[in-house]
Design a protein around this motif. Structure first.
Motif, short mmCIF file in Angstrom:
data_model
loop_
_atom_site.label_atom_id
_atom_site.label_comp_id
_atom_site.label_asym_id
_atom_site.label_seq_id
_atom_site.Cartn_x
_atom_site.Cartn_y
_atom_site.Cartn_z
N GLN A 191 25.42 102.88 -37.04
CA GLN A 191 25.85 101.87 -35.64
C GLN A 191 27.16 102.70 -35.47
O GLN A 191 28.78 103.45 -35.89
N LYS A 192 27.18 102.90 -34.06
CA LYS A 192 28.38 103.62 -33.59
C LYS A 192 28.53 102.93 -32.40
O LYS A 192 27.72 102.13 -31.17
N ALA A 193 29.59 102.11 -32.16
CA ALA A 193 30.66 101.27 -31.05
C ALA A 193 30.96 101.69 -29.99
O ALA A 193 31.58 102.65 -29.86
N VAL A 194 30.14 100.90 -29.03
CA VAL A 194 30.74 102.00 -26.97
C VAL A 194 31.20 100.78 -26.07
O VAL A 194 30.74 99.81 -26.44
N LEU A 195 31.99 100.86 -26.17
CA LEU A 195 32.59 99.98 -24.94
C LEU A 195 32.15 100.52 -23.52
O LEU A 195 32.38 101.10 -22.94
N LEU A 237 32.54 96.30 -19.42
CA LEU A 237 33.21 96.11 -20.09
C LEU A 237 32.87 95.43 -21.38
O LEU A 237 33.25 94.38 -21.94
N THR A 238 31.39 96.08 -21.74
CA THR A 238 31.21 95.09 -23.12
C THR A 238 31.01 95.74 -23.80
O THR A 238 30.62 97.15 -23.95
N ILE A 239 31.02 95.42 -25.45
CA ILE A 239 30.05 96.20 -26.61
C ILE A 239 28.60 96.54 -26.77
O ILE A 239 28.43 94.93 -26.40
N LYS A 240 28.41 97.93 -26.50
CA LYS A 240 27.17 98.13 -27.40
C LYS A 240 27.28 98.96 -28.19
O LYS A 240 28.43 100.29 -28.71
N VAL A 241 26.50 98.22 -29.13
CA VAL A 241 25.96 99.57 -30.39
C VAL A 241 24.85 100.40 -30.36
O VAL A 241 23.21 99.95 -29.79
N GLU A 242 25.06 101.83 -30.84
CA GLU A 242 24.07 102.09 -30.65
C GLU A 242 23.82 102.50 -32.17
O GLU A 242 24.63 103.58 -32.87
N ASN A 243 22.78 103.03 -32.21
CA ASN A 243 22.31 104.22 -33.51
C ASN A 243 22.89 105.85 -33.68
O ASN A 243 23.30 106.28 -32.57
N VAL A 244 23.24 106.33 -34.47
CA VAL A 244 24.07 107.49 -34.70
C VAL A 244 23.48 107.85 -36.37
O VAL A 244 22.86 107.35 -37.17
N TYR A 245 23.23 109.39 -36.41
CA TYR A 245 23.08 109.75 -37.71
C TYR A 245 23.96 109.95 -38.76
O TYR A 245 25.32 109.73 -38.72
N LEU A 301 51.05 109.81 -30.31
CA LEU A 301 49.17 109.68 -30.33
C LEU A 301 48.52 108.66 -29.74
O LEU A 301 49.13 107.52 -29.44
N MET A 302 47.59 109.36 -29.19
CA MET A 302 46.45 108.59 -28.83
C MET A 302 44.82 109.19 -29.27
O MET A 302 44.94 109.99 -30.00
N SER A 303 43.83 107.97 -28.79
CA SER A 303 42.98 109.42 -29.66
C SER A 303 41.69 109.26 -28.60
O SER A 303 41.75 108.08 -26.77
N ARG A 304 40.98 108.64 -28.85
CA ARG A 304 38.99 108.71 -27.54
C ARG A 304 37.34 108.75 -28.24
O ARG A 304 37.98 108.63 -30.16
N PRO A 305 37.28 108.08 -28.75
CA PRO A 305 35.65 108.07 -28.93
C PRO A 305 34.99 108.85 -29.12
O PRO A 305 34.33 109.44 -27.68
N ILE A 306 34.38 109.23 -30.03
CA ILE A 306 33.09 110.12 -30.44
C ILE A 306 31.92 109.63 -31.18
O ILE A 306 32.25 107.94 -31.85
N GLY A 307 31.07 109.80 -31.72
CA GLY A 307 30.30 109.67 -32.32
C GLY A 307 29.77 110.65 -34.06
O GLY A 307 31.04 110.72 -34.38
N SER A 308 29.14 110.36 -34.27
CA SER A 308 29.11 110.85 -35.99
C SER A 308 28.95 112.15 -36.14
O SER A 308 29.21 112.71 -36.68
N GLU A 309 29.08 112.82 -35.14
CA GLU A 309 29.52 114.77 -34.52
C GLU A 309 31.04 114.91 -35.33
O GLU A 309 31.96 113.62 -35.14
N VAL A 310 31.14 115.81 -36.04
CA VAL A 310 32.60 116.19 -36.10
C VAL A 310 33.21 117.07 -34.93
O VAL A 310 32.39 117.78 -34.42
N ASP A 311 34.24 116.28 -34.58
CA ASP A 311 34.60 116.72 -33.01
C ASP A 311 36.37 115.91 -33.18
O ASP A 311 36.76 115.37 -33.54
#
Length: 573
Positions: free
Chosen positions: A20-24, A28-36, A329-339
């Motif tokens: 699973q991946k958490a997304v804001l 402004l709610t946390i949503k959980v998505e399925n990922v590989y 140092l700062m960051s960003r959201p991604i999923g299960s892909e390499v990026d």
């Protein structure tokens, strides 16, 4: 779009067992998505033992999840760091030997408590805010034994109190004030400065924002006029307030819809050593940016930098100084892909060698910087927005020198590390670094949710020089101010200087290496406003300072030795 809430509420898609991946979300709610699962990922959890007695498990809130981890601070007077955190409607203080005390609070605690000796009595106080549904917002101040200080909690019609308090002495009277943000209406926020008794700092406060408060305020003397300013944004505009409650020239700066703000509490630092401080942060909106602005609201040289793929990011920056050079140092959201997902720039926005870090699983929690493996280099320690099929999250570590992963990581605590981070400290007094992380589980309403406190032991010595950024906003007061004088000083690993005892009530000893000379070296003591109080030249071995004549409280202690400066905090009791 009108944002009606900046409290974190959890929403879940129907899902099958898997990663699973958490997304804001935009709401402004946390949503959980399925990922590989990431290709080639080794699901075997790394072997790093937790300290005896950990993890600790307590009941979490079903809807509102913790953000920005917890707090490590000495509370009970034994000079060993304790673990201070909130979960649901309780405040907890744990030692490495077990729970010290807990207190029931009104409302839901989400952010880590802020901690400082606000009344200069030689002991730390704990300050926190609450919110939740129904609206039960409070601001609390507790002493070391869990007693509420007189005048607390403060209640503004039960309105939600947003994010975390910032603690600082705004008027240089050696008593710390408390700066908090209130969700006054669904479209208006207010910023308060509160005195130690819970009353307003002056008739000029609170001040109103043109939207809901976006984050924990940051505080510091940004224009070198001897008076501190308050950086506090709404969701759509940037503000810097003078102490009289008036915005500085050039503010407010409305940036919507391209730039909006939520949770990305900024950091204040003087990036070019001109005694004029810059504000560093990140945005979401139609065109998300990583930004640095000067104290007039103008873009700093080399900034802003567009967030790749226009990802909304709620990253709060880490700003450290290594060998005289700033690293951002700062960051960003991604999923299960390499990026690419974690960035390291110099002050002018130049990407550093080995960066960005490319891996699966994005990041919007804070990034700690410390030498966690005793290799005389600094590592980045951080969480992730991913959870594996067995319900385990991630604590990652990468080398700041070249962006490569550290052996033995990721380590795998039970539950999400999303939007949190890792505190760096020493919770059992063995002089070795501990990694302390709050994680949580989600049961989708089927069961009671759990908050875990995880403590991983390392073999790296714990000293102030080995930890550049070890908590949310860098310090437990959450001021977000990187001072030219007292924060992120140059490395001095080649010099072993001992200063003891600390706290001290009579004679303070400064011991230099036995084979070292001390020509042109000295020690100095300053009060917490930076006012010089005392200086003494250093002898070749041990120099003794009688501090019995100083008033009890916290001081800044500086050693200038071998053309380098080391800064410590000194508690006179």
């Amino acid at each position: 779009m009108i944002i009606t809430s900046v409290m974190l509420c959890v929403v879940f898609d129907t899902f099958s067992q898997g990663w699973q991946k958490a997304v804001l979300t935009e709401e402004l709610t946390i949503k959980v998505e399925n990922v590989y699962a990431p290709a080639g990922f080794n699901s075997e959890k790394q072997a790093m033992d937790q300290m005896t007695g950990f993890p600790v498990a307590v009941t979490g809130n079903a809807s509102f999840k913790n953000m920005r981890n917890l707090t490590l601070a000495e509370i009970n007077g034994d000079q060993i760091q304790d673990i201070v955190f909130v979960a649901d409607s309780k405040l907890y203080v744990w030692t490495y030997q077990g729970m010290l005390w807990e207190k029931t609070i009104i409302g839901t605690g989400i952010y880590p408590p802020s901690v400082a000796d606000i009344n200069m009595d030689g002991f730390n106080e704990i300050v926190l805010v609450t919110g939740g549904l129904p609206a039960n917002g409070r601001t609390y101040t507790f002493d070391k034994d869990g007693n509420e200080l007189p005048g607390w909690p403060v209640n503004f019609s039960s309105h939600w109190m947003m994010c975390a308090p910032a603690l600082t002495d705004v008027d240089n009277d050696s008593i710390i004030e408390i700066i908090v943000c209130e969700r006054y209406t669904s479209t208006v926020g207010r910023v308060h400065i509160l005195r130690i008794d819970g009353t307003s700092f002056s008739t000029n406060w609170p001040v109103s924002l043109d939207g809901i408060p976006a984050f924990t305020p940051s505080v510091g003397d940004v224009d070198n006029d001897g008076v501190k300013e308050i950086v506090a944004y709404s969701t759509k505009s940037r503000y810097i307030f003078e102490l009289d409650g008036q915005p500085m020239t050039g503010f407010p700066l409305n940036t919507e819809p391209e730039q909006k703000y939520s949770y990305q509490s900024p950091v204040i630092a003087d990036l070019n050593s001109d005694d004029q401080y810059e504000v560093i942060g990140a945005t979401h909106g139609d065109l998300p940016k990583f930004y640095v602005m000067d104290n007039s609201g103008n873009d700093y040289t080399g900034w802003p930098i567009t967030v790749p793929d226009s990802n909304w990011t709620y990253s709060t920056p880490t700003v450290v100084k290594i060998n005289g050079e700033y690293r951002i140092l700062m960051s960003r959201p991604i999923g299960s892909e390499v990026d690419d997902m974690l960035y390291c720039w110099d002050a002018e926005g130049n990407m550093q060698p080995g960066f960005p870090v490319e891996k699966s699983g994005g990041l919007e929690g804070y990034i700690s910087v410390a030498d966690i493996n005793n290799d005389n280099d600094f590592e980045l320690v951080f969480g992730a927005n991913m959870l594996d099929s067995l319900g385990y999250g991630f604590i990652n570590a990468y080398n700041i020198s070249d962006g490569t992963p550290v052996n033995g990581f990721p380590i795998r605590p039970r539950g999400w590390t999303f939007m949190n981070g890792v505190c760096i400290g020493d919770v059992n007094g063995d002089a070795a670094i501990d990694l302390v992380s709050l994680t949580y589980t989600n049961s989708f309403g089927a069961n009671t949710d759990t908050v875990y406190i995880n403590v991983y032991e390392t073999n790296s010595p714990y000293t102030t020089e080995k930890v550049l950024w070890g908590t949310y906003k860098g310090t437990n007061d959450r001021s977000g101010y990187v001072s030219n004088g007292v924060s992120n000083v140059e490395e001095m690993r080649d010099i072993d200087i001992m200063v003891y005892p600390n706290p001290c009530s009579s004679i303070l000893n400064i011991e230099l290496p036995s084979d070292a000379g001390a020509e042109n070296s000295f020690a100095a003591i300053y009060d917490i406003t930076g006012r010089h109080l005392f200086s003494i030249g250093l002898s070749s071995k041990i120099t003794r300072i009688d501090v019995s004549g100083f008033e009890k409280g916290m001081y800044i202690f500086e050693i200038n030795y071998s053309e380098k400066s080391r800064i410590k905090k000194l508690l006179v009791k």
